[in-house]
Design a protein around this motif. Structure first.
Motif, PDB file in Angstrom:
ATOM      1  N   GLU A  33       9.318  24.857  62.153  1.00 29.16           N
ATOM      2  CA  GLU A  33      10.357  25.025  61.788  1.00 29.16           C
ATOM      3  C   GLU A  33      11.195  23.991  62.906  1.00 29.16           C
ATOM      4  O   GLU A  33      12.583  23.161  62.414  1.00 29.16           O
ATOM      5  N   LEU A  34      10.342  23.680  63.251  1.00 24.63           N
ATOM      6  CA  LEU A  34      11.209  22.939  64.996  1.00 24.63           C
ATOM      7  C   LEU A  34      11.735  21.305  64.131  1.00 24.63           C
ATOM      8  O   LEU A  34      12.673  20.768  64.808  1.00 24.63           O
ATOM      9  N   LEU A  35      11.130  21.054  63.270  1.00 24.39           N
ATOM     10  CA  LEU A  35      11.478  18.944  62.532  1.00 24.39           C
ATOM     11  C   LEU A  35      12.383  19.250  62.185  1.00 24.39           C
ATOM     12  O   LEU A  35      12.718  18.230  62.046  1.00 24.39           O
ATOM     13  N   TYR A  42       8.459   9.104  66.920  1.00 23.32           N
ATOM     14  CA  TYR A  42       8.794  10.253  66.141  1.00 23.32           C
ATOM     15  C   TYR A  42       7.946  11.122  66.646  1.00 23.32           C
ATOM     16  O   TYR A  42       8.027  12.659  66.790  1.00 23.32           O
ATOM     17  N   ARG A  43       6.350  10.539  66.909  1.00 23.95           N
ATOM     18  CA  ARG A  43       5.375  11.678  66.558  1.00 23.95           C
ATOM     19  C   ARG A  43       5.559  11.596  68.984  1.00 23.95           C
ATOM     20  O   ARG A  43       5.326  13.626  68.521  1.00 23.95           O
ATOM     21  N   GLN A  44       6.041  11.655  69.126  1.00 26.02           N
ATOM     22  CA  GLN A  44       6.298  11.491  70.626  1.00 26.02           C
ATOM     23  C   GLN A  44       7.068  12.663  71.140  1.00 26.02           C
ATOM     24  O   GLN A  44       7.537  13.194  71.785  1.00 26.02           O
ATOM     25  N   SER A  45       7.922  12.114  69.972  1.00 25.11           N
ATOM     26  CA  SER A  45       9.770  13.208  70.225  1.00 25.11           C
ATOM     27  C   SER A  45       9.193  14.358  69.515  1.00 25.11           C
ATOM     28  O   SER A  45       9.803  15.448  70.149  1.00 25.11           O
ATOM     29  N   VAL A  46       8.194  14.472  68.652  1.00 28.68           N
ATOM     30  CA  VAL A  46       7.643  16.265  68.152  1.00 28.68           C
ATOM     31  C   VAL A  46       7.041  16.883  69.105  1.00 28.68           C
ATOM     32  O   VAL A  46       7.478  18.145  70.148  1.00 28.68           O
TER      33      VAL A  46
END
Length: 481
Positions: free
Chosen positions: A277-279, A368-372
């Protein structure tokens, strides 16, 4: 207009179809421990998340951030910039109409070749009122992809605005609780100074009575003055946090004052949902994903360069030698035409442009993946900090109680003449150090609770992003953007 409609309907969109990049999410947080699971009705903290601390002074300050914070105003202006850029590029969907009226009076030379021409030596007027219409048919979807890219950039800018909003509110809460923690530390030191003054008076009386030595009196004076200096030094850092709060609420430090309010209550419980849910709840992650979508659309724009550009052009208006007959049927003029322009050879320029767009897309996917991953890390860090500090606070409270009991025993032994004043000083230093540590732990717990709320998105939700920022400027956001 019929031709335009036919071209639009028969056109095809080139470029890859967008799909959000896959990001693996763990089923649960590692540092969750025995944390109480979030219930469906409390997973969203709401826009005014700071109200969970039940601090009216903090509530009043947080409301001023929305009105006066300059960083937030900068982010709002940048969002409006992105909306304007979207509207500018969206205008390519429609024809462009221009008018270029002119009025000239011309005399032809009498000696102009050929000689004896009937037009030589005459003077004439020319009044023209033309209207030009130009239109690029979006046959290959270049315009649609370009508008799509700018729309997603505007949505990313809206997410950036929410990120700045959350960051400013969180910074204010952290600085506010740091100031309150220092208020509690200063209060503790001042009360300790009072106790040390009483101890000095006792030691001075014993010295006057011939029971204590002058060394013990000087030792009591030393620890008293040292504690007074520590209490004064707290004021330096406290002033800095007060100034930081002033800047966050948009006021000069000279015009702002934060009343002392010692921190006493423990932090509230923060509901934590599953990592996936963080996304949807972190605006910085949502902004990074929107930039991936924008980069994907730019690939379609680059690939459309392989196809010819089809333009429709039309001109109509009036032309006459007399202003009185300008707007008449016989003075009318018109022309209409269609053209197609395609690149035959460009030494690989279009391929390089497409490769550049694909590389930009890959870079945005990685970002984006690093931000996640960073989001998961921040949640884990603060979950661990909140949980461990809570246990540390319980142990520290026991240490404070033990140090106070040891101090009481040492004072009793000193009054009974069993021990020297050095034992009392040692016990006093230990008790004060334990109490200061307990106060600092409480301040760290409050700060890490704020940072945990920030890491979880602060009650923000992806549905707050505007679906059509070009026509709806107001954000549907719980953070009152």
């Amino acid at each position: 207009m019929l031709a335009i409609a036919v071209l639009q309907l028969s056109g095809c969109v080139v470029g890859p179809k967008y799909r959000p990049p896959a990001v693996p999410a763990p089923p649960a947080y590692k540092e969750i421990g025995d944390w109480k699971p979030a219930q469906p009705n409390d997973q969203n903290l709401g826009g005014s998340w700071w109200t969970v601390f039940q601090d009216p002074q903090l509530d009043a300050l947080e409301l001023q951030v929305n009105v006066s914070n300059q960083n937030l105003k900068t982010a709002q202006a940048q969002y409006q910039q992105a909306r304007a850029a979207l509207r500018y590029n969206r205008a390519d969907y429609y024809p462009t109409v221009t008018a270029s009226p002119s009025a000239t009076r011309t005399r032809v030379s009498s000696n102009r070749p050929p000689p004896n021409s009937i037009f030589n030596g005459i003077t004439e007027n020319d009044f023209v009122l033309p209207f030009d219409i130009s239109y690029e048919a979006d046959v290959w979807g270049r315009i649609r992809k370009n508008v799509e890219s700018f729309r997603e950039q505007a949505q990313a800018s809206a997410a950036d605005l929410a990120t700045v909003n959350l960051s400013m509110h969180a910074d204010l809460a952290v600085d506010y609780f740091e100031a309150r923690s220092l208020d509690a530390e200063e209060q503790l030191l001042n009360s300790t100074v009072t106790q040390y003054e009483q101890a000095l008076e006792l030691t001075q009386n014993r010295f006057d009575g011939g029971i204590a030595s002058e060394v013990e009196v000087e030792q009591a004076k030393t620890i008293l003055q040292t504690t007074r200096a520590e209490a004064a030094d707290v004021g330096v850092l406290r002033a800095q946090y007060e100034h930081a709060v002033a800047i966050l609420v948009g006021k000069p430090p000279a015009e702002f004052s934060l009343p002392p309010l010692p921190l006493t209550a423990p932090p509230p419980h923060v509901p934590v949902s599953v990592p996936s849910e963080l996304l949807e709840r972190r605006p910085d992650i949502a902004g990074a994903e929107r930039r991936v979508a924008s980069a994907n659309a730019q690939i379609g724009v680059a690939k459309s360069a392989y196809y010819p550009t089809i333009n429709l052009a039309a001109t109509g208006g009036f032309e006459s030698s007399a202003i009185t007959t300008l707007i008449n049927g016989p003075s009318g003029l018109w022309s209409i035409g269609l053209s197609a322009v395609g690149t035959i050879f460009d030494v690989g320029r279009r391929r390089a442009l497409t490769d550049q767009a694909r590389a930009a897309y890959d870079a945005q996917v990685a970002t984006y993946r690093q931000s996640v991953l960073t989001g998961f890390q921040q949640v884990e860090d603060n979950l661990a900090a909140v949980r461990i500090l809570e246990n540390e606070a319980k142990v520290q409270d026991e240490a404070v109680a033990a140090a106070q009991h040891s101090l009481d025993l040492s004072i009793t032994r000193y009054k009974g003449g069993v021990t020297s004043y050095l034992e009392v000083i040692t016990a006093q230093n230990a008790a004060l150090a334990d109490e200061v540590t307990a106060v600092n732990i409480l301040g760290r717990r409050m700060a890490n609770t704020v940072l945990l709320i920030q890491a979880l998105g602060g009650g923000w939700d992806r549905s707050s992003l505007p679906a059509r920022p070009e026509c709806c400027g107001k954000l549907v956001s719980s953070n009152t953007n």
